[in-house]
Write an enzyme that holds these catalytic residues in place. Structure first.
Site, PDB file in Angstrom:
ATOM      1  N   SER A  19      -9.892  -6.092  10.246  1.00 36.52           N
ATOM      2  CA  SER A  19     -11.209  -5.593   9.839  1.00 36.52           C
ATOM      3  C   SER A  19     -11.923  -6.724   9.120  1.00 36.52           C
ATOM      4  O   SER A  19     -11.361  -7.296   8.175  1.00 36.52           O
ATOM      5  CB  SER A  19     -11.083  -4.383   8.907  1.00 36.52           C
ATOM      6  OG  SER A  19     -10.743  -3.219   9.620  1.00 36.52           O
TER       7      SER A  19
ATOM      8  N   ARG B 245       1.431  -6.428  12.673  1.00 35.47           N
ATOM      9  CA  ARG B 245       0.806  -5.820  13.849  1.00 35.47           C
ATOM     10  C   ARG B 245       0.673  -6.832  14.980  1.00 35.47           C
ATOM     11  O   ARG B 245       0.750  -6.474  16.161  1.00 35.47           O
ATOM     12  CB  ARG B 245      -0.550  -5.223  13.478  1.00 35.47           C
ATOM     13  CG  ARG B 245      -0.404  -4.015  12.568  1.00 35.47           C
ATOM     14  CD  ARG B 245      -1.641  -3.164  12.494  1.00 35.47           C
ATOM     15  NE  ARG B 245      -1.377  -1.949  11.730  1.00 35.47           N
ATOM     16  CZ  ARG B 245      -2.180  -0.892  11.699  1.00 35.47           C
ATOM     17  NH1 ARG B 245      -3.312  -0.906  12.378  1.00 35.47           N
ATOM     18  NH2 ARG B 245      -1.861   0.173  10.993  1.00 35.47           N
TER      19      ARG B 245
ATOM     20  N   ARG C 167       2.789   1.015  10.328  1.00 33.31           N
ATOM     21  CA  ARG C 167       2.204   1.373   9.039  1.00 33.31           C
ATOM     22  C   ARG C 167       3.313   1.332   7.984  1.00 33.31           C
ATOM     23  O   ARG C 167       4.145   2.234   7.923  1.00 33.31           O
ATOM     24  CB  ARG C 167       1.573   2.769   9.107  1.00 33.31           C
ATOM     25  CG  ARG C 167       0.704   3.115   7.900  1.00 33.31           C
ATOM     26  CD  ARG C 167       0.118   4.514   8.036  1.00 33.31           C
ATOM     27  NE  ARG C 167      -0.788   4.630   9.161  1.00 33.31           N
ATOM     28  CZ  ARG C 167      -2.089   4.351   9.118  1.00 33.31           C
ATOM     29  NH1 ARG C 167      -2.637   3.940   7.986  1.00 33.31           N
ATOM     30  NH2 ARG C 167      -2.846   4.487  10.189  1.00 33.31           N
TER      31      ARG C 167
ATOM     32  N   GLU D 168      -6.060  -1.159  15.617  1.00 30.62           N
ATOM     33  CA  GLU D 168      -6.659  -2.138  14.701  1.00 30.62           C
ATOM     34  C   GLU D 168      -5.663  -3.211  14.284  1.00 30.62           C
ATOM     35  O   GLU D 168      -4.535  -2.909  13.894  1.00 30.62           O
ATOM     36  CB  GLU D 168      -7.180  -1.424  13.458  1.00 30.62           C
ATOM     37  CG  GLU D 168      -7.780  -2.360  12.409  1.00 30.62           C
ATOM     38  CD  GLU D 168      -7.746  -1.784  11.001  1.00 30.62           C
ATOM     39  OE1 GLU D 168      -7.726  -2.585  10.060  1.00 30.62           O
ATOM     40  OE2 GLU D 168      -7.717  -0.550  10.876  1.00 30.62           O
TER      41      GLU D 168
ATOM     42  N   ARG E 254       0.846  -1.189   0.000  1.00 29.11           N
ATOM     43  CA  ARG E 254       0.000   0.000   0.000  1.00 29.11           C
ATOM     44  C   ARG E 254       0.881   1.238   0.000  1.00 29.11           C
ATOM     45  O   ARG E 254       1.860   1.316   0.744  1.00 29.11           O
ATOM     46  CB  ARG E 254      -0.928   0.015   1.221  1.00 29.11           C
ATOM     47  CG  ARG E 254      -2.029  -1.037   1.139  1.00 29.11           C
ATOM     48  CD  ARG E 254      -2.953  -0.983   2.329  1.00 29.11           C
ATOM     49  NE  ARG E 254      -3.933  -2.067   2.275  1.00 29.11           N
ATOM     50  CZ  ARG E 254      -4.679  -2.453   3.293  1.00 29.11           C
ATOM     51  NH1 ARG E 254      -4.566  -1.840   4.460  1.00 29.11           N
ATOM     52  NH2 ARG E 254      -5.544  -3.433   3.174  1.00 29.11           N
TER      53      ARG E 254
END
Length: 429
Positions: free
Chosen positions: A352, A390, A277, A349, A262
């Site tokens: 999801s 994560r 990130r 987070e 990403r």
């Protein structure tokens, strides 16, 4: 993508659902474009009928020896043929415009999704576990003595720039162990089929799972047109593109461990410390393909699968349902699972899990055939099971001790050759 017939039949309800996402009414523009497209199609059909009628009369005029009528009719046929071509081309352009517009519209939230503007309005569903109490100030993952030499941002920066990391030794092995542990649980206990899929895909695959056209800037594209996947949701979901599945084969439940990419185009200055990130990261993804009546139950099931990984690792977490303003573009409803990070003193987070209804299926033309019925669109779901990097952060931060060593979850001991900790010197023991 939305069914134009639903917008046509219930424009007020469509606009009301979009308004819950903070989007101004769009049905007037959509319907005007749809009406223009349909008018062109009708005009083309009328002109074609006139062309066919004139064509039938040409021979009769010739047989009668009526040369003038013959020439008039022949000219009329040629004119109508040109008119049909022009109107059909215009109808195709209008159809393409309508499709492009529909591709930019987000999915509609389910009725039980809470209204809200941003993450502050998300609603907590439950918590599991108790955040550890330390008799020292807990550190963030990148600042642990056991991790500093094994989580190398400087070398990664030399190789690739910011938001990349090189993992070494014990931390690299722990990262690998986490992915293997997740896959084993999902495939042997949760009924998911393990897949190994490409990380380079065509435009069609990115359109199918709604990364395109809206999120092009968030993804990487090669010079010859392939896209690097942001998650294996893209490849797993698109395995059923342009297929008609047997109802008896559903639900299809798949999982894959892949690299993900990403650009983080909208996150300048956000989470720049550590590996929270990154431009390149790894995830174990879950995807389910179901019938419409199965999808909501499947959503809860997938959420439970992701939560179970955290429970086995002994990592405290909370599960929230996202509000309309924080929900992803393609989702009807999303559960976020947020793991406790002592170094930041907050939940972040880690998964999801979203139900998309037939939104992606329409884009992919993915259908199933009910017993004795006509093909219908499937429902698609996706979720992280989990984000590996994560999860690594959470294991390191929750297992840290005062001397800088890290106690590792019992569930991973078998994946680490029986070793139970990373010493302050960065050695697996």
């Amino acid at each position: 993508m939305h069914d134009i017939r639903i917008i046509r039949d219930t424009p007020a309800a469509f606009d009301a659902a979009l308004a819950r996402r903070g989007i101004e009414p769009l049905s007037p523009g959509v319907l005007a474009l749809d009406e223009a497209r349909r008018a062109m199609i009708l005009a083309a059909e009328t002109a074609r009928a006139e062309q066919n009628a004139a064509s039938k009369e040409v021979g009769a005029a010739k047989a009668r020896g009526d040369e003038a009528e013959f020439e008039r009719l022949r000219a009329l046929v040629a004119d109508k043929k040109a008119e049909v071509a022009r109107l059909e081309d215009e109808a195709k352009r209008k159809d393409a415009e309508l499709r492009e517009l529909l591709l930019t519209l987000p999915n509609l939230p389910l009725a039980d999704v809470p209204d809200g503007r941003d993450e502050a309005d998300n609603v907590e569903l439950r918590r599991w576990g108790t955040p550890p109490a330390f008799d020292f100030a807990p550190r963030e993952h990148f600042d642990l003595p056991s991790v500093r030499g094994a989580m190398d941002f400087a070398t990664a920066g030399k190789l690739s720039g910011s938001r990349f990391v090189v993992l070494r030794g014990a931390v690299a092995r722990l990262h690998r162990a986490l992915a293997q542990f997740m896959l084993d649980v999902h495939t042997t206990e949760n009924g998911l089929t393990e897949m190994n899929t490409p990380v380079l895909v065509r435009d069609e695959a990115m359109y199918g799972t709604n990364q395109l056209p809206k999120f092009a800037e968030d993804s990487y594209q090669t010079t010859n047109g392939w896209w690097l996947i942001p998650t294996s949701e893209v490849t797993l979901t698109n395995t059923v593109a342009n297929e008609i599945l047997d109802e008896a084969s559903l639900p299809l439940r798949m999982t894959a461990h892949t690299l993900c990419f990403r650009s983080e185009a909208g996150s300048a200055g956000k989470d720049t410390s550590g590996m929270l990130r990154q431009h390149q990261f790894e995830k174990v993804e879950m995807v389910s393909i179901t019938t419409p009546d199965q999808s909501l139950a499947e959503h809860d099931r997938m959420t439970a699968c992701a939560e179970d990984i955290l429970q086995r690792l002994g990592l405290p977490y909370r599960t929230v349902v996202l509000c309309t303003g924080d929900m992803g573009f393609g989702a009807q409803k999303t559960h976020d699972i947020e793991v406790w990070l002592p170094g930041q003193n907050c939940y972040r987070e880690i998964s999801s899990v979203s139900v998309c209804g037939d939104f992606q299926a329409r884009r992919m033309n993915a259908r199933y055939r009910p017993a004795g019925g006509k093909p219908e669109f499937v429902h698609t779901l996706n979720g992280s099971g989990l984000a590996v990097g994560r999860c690594l952060i959470a294991v390191l931060e929750n297992g840290q001790r005062a001397d800088g060593s890290v106690l590792l979850p019992q569930a991973l001991h078998g994946y680490l050759g029986g070793r139970t900790q990373i010493t302050a010197e960065g050695v697996l023991e």
